[in-house]
Design an enzyme around this catalytic site. Structure first.
Site, mmCIF file in Angstrom:
data_model
loop_
_atom_site.group_PDB
_atom_site.id
_atom_site.type_symbol
_atom_site.label_atom_id
_atom_site.label_comp_id
_atom_site.label_asym_id
_atom_site.label_seq_id
_atom_site.Cartn_x
_atom_site.Cartn_y
_atom_site.Cartn_z
ATOM 1 C CB CYS A 39 -0.908 0.008 1.226
ATOM 2 S SG CYS A 39 -1.869 1.538 1.400
ATOM 3 C CG HIS B 175 -7.286 7.705 0.571
ATOM 4 N ND1 HIS B 175 -7.683 6.394 0.377
ATOM 5 C CD2 HIS B 175 -7.364 8.309 -0.649
ATOM 6 C CE1 HIS B 175 -7.976 6.204 -0.903
ATOM 7 N NE2 HIS B 175 -7.800 7.352 -1.540
#
Length: 353
Positions: free
Chosen positions: A62, A180
């Protein structure tokens, strides 16, 4: 960052940040264009370079997790609270290049640079977390981050509107599962904002009052579509909801954008938004995919005169196993047909504990 992009750390307490980006990255290359649709009177952004952006990488790769030995990421530090950085694959770009006035072969289609700025906002370093699972202090910090970035971006020459938002869930189209959001600084008022501002102006002329305030006052008085409220904010399902599950959050005192929120309003929003987020997360056995969209005023003065900041939170899920797809009427004619009742949805969300 290694390719010249800016990264900003936000911490609740003073924290020394000294890590450097050790990656060997090529300079970000973008070729965004804004093309004007003369039929709808709206700008369309063409950003074909985004086809190569990262798509659902495994957790151990990630790019939004903190860097670790052998795996440098977009965030050089080994841990963080909230971090903001320029998107590596932005839809809009601060680079301006000479362009003709119109698209080749189509003199009716005006052509401009796809100017603007796109930022990523990481809410937590915990890859397996979600906004609904943030603690109240972290949510309050995120509100301050939205305010700081909105204030700075709206001052950029050529920026007409700042949009803070979060896409959550693979069904929505999320390509990175790490918690996010994003911020877009547009070179034009978005179609939604322009339409709302025009309708607010017409309402003022016809009735001598604020359209947003009249809607909020009516919902607070009726109560049947109110999901939750506190001293500073009310969250309600709009009576004209387009999405299967949709909640709008309004401050009781009018402000035009996030930077104008005072301390009490920021505290109140953090508390109420986390409440509503958790209701969305627990309405069904699995959390709902959603879009969280801040509706801030465009930069132009006429649009700001009556604007009332609000947050729109909505999901495309209509039942536990069914998704509301935008098909012929919605995609073809922009005419929404809802499969749910706003009054029923509000009652269901009120019951979630």
């Amino acid at each position: 960052m290694a390719d010249g992009r800016e990264i900003i750390y936000f911490d609740s307490e003073p924290t020394t940040r000294t890590a450097t980006d050790t990656r060997d990255l090529p300079t970000t290359s973008t070729h965004s264009q804004a093309r004007f649709d003369p039929l709808l009177g709206e700008w369309v952004v063409i950003a074909s370079h985004r086809q190569s952006r990262t798509f659902l990488p495994p957790a151990d790769l990630c790019p939004l997790c903190p860097s670790r030995p052998g795996h440098p990421s977009e965030i050089p530090e080994s841990d963080y609270q909230v971090v903001v950085f320029e998107n590596r694959f932005p839809s809009l770009s601060t680079v301006r290049e000479p362009l003709p006035d119109h698209v080749e072969g189509s003199p009716e289609t005006l052509l401009r640079n796809g100017f603007g700025r796109c930022e990523v906002v990481c809410f937590t370093s915990d890859h397996t977390g979600s906004f609904a699972r943030l603690d109240p202090g972290r949510v309050r910090l995120v509100v301050d981050v939205w305010a700081q970035r909105s204030a700075e971006l709206r001052e950029l020459e050529g920026v007409a509107q700042v949009f803070c938002f979060e896409n959550h869930g693979e069904e929505i189209g999320v390509t990175l599962t790490h918690p996010h959001g994003q911020i877009y600084a547009y070179p034009f008022p978005t179609p939604r904002a322009a339409t709302i501002a025009a309708n607010a102006a017409r309402h003022r002329k016809a009735h001598g009052s604020n359209l947003f305030g009249d809607l909020l006052g009516a919902e607070r008085a009726a109560g049947i579509r109110v999901v939750a409220a506190n001293d500073e904010w009310t969250a309600f399902v709009p009576p004209f909801a387009r999405w299967p599950y949709e909640v709008q959050l309004y401050p009781h005192r009018r402000v035009t954008d996030i930077p104008e929120l005072d301390e009490a309003q920021r505290d109140g929003f953090a508390q109420l938004y986390l409440d509503v987020q958790q209701r969305f997360a627990h309405r069904f056995p699995t959390p709902m995919p959603y879009v969280a969209a801040w509706n801030q005023a465009p930069s132009t003065e006429p649009a700001r005169d009556d604007w009332w900041l609000h947050m729109q939170l909505f999901s495309i899920r209509r039942t536990e196993h069914k998704i509301k797809y935008l098909a012929g009427s919605e995609s073809g004619m922009h005419a929404f047909i809802s499969d749910t009742s706003p009054e029923t949805v509000a009652a269901e969300l009120r019951e979630v504990r």
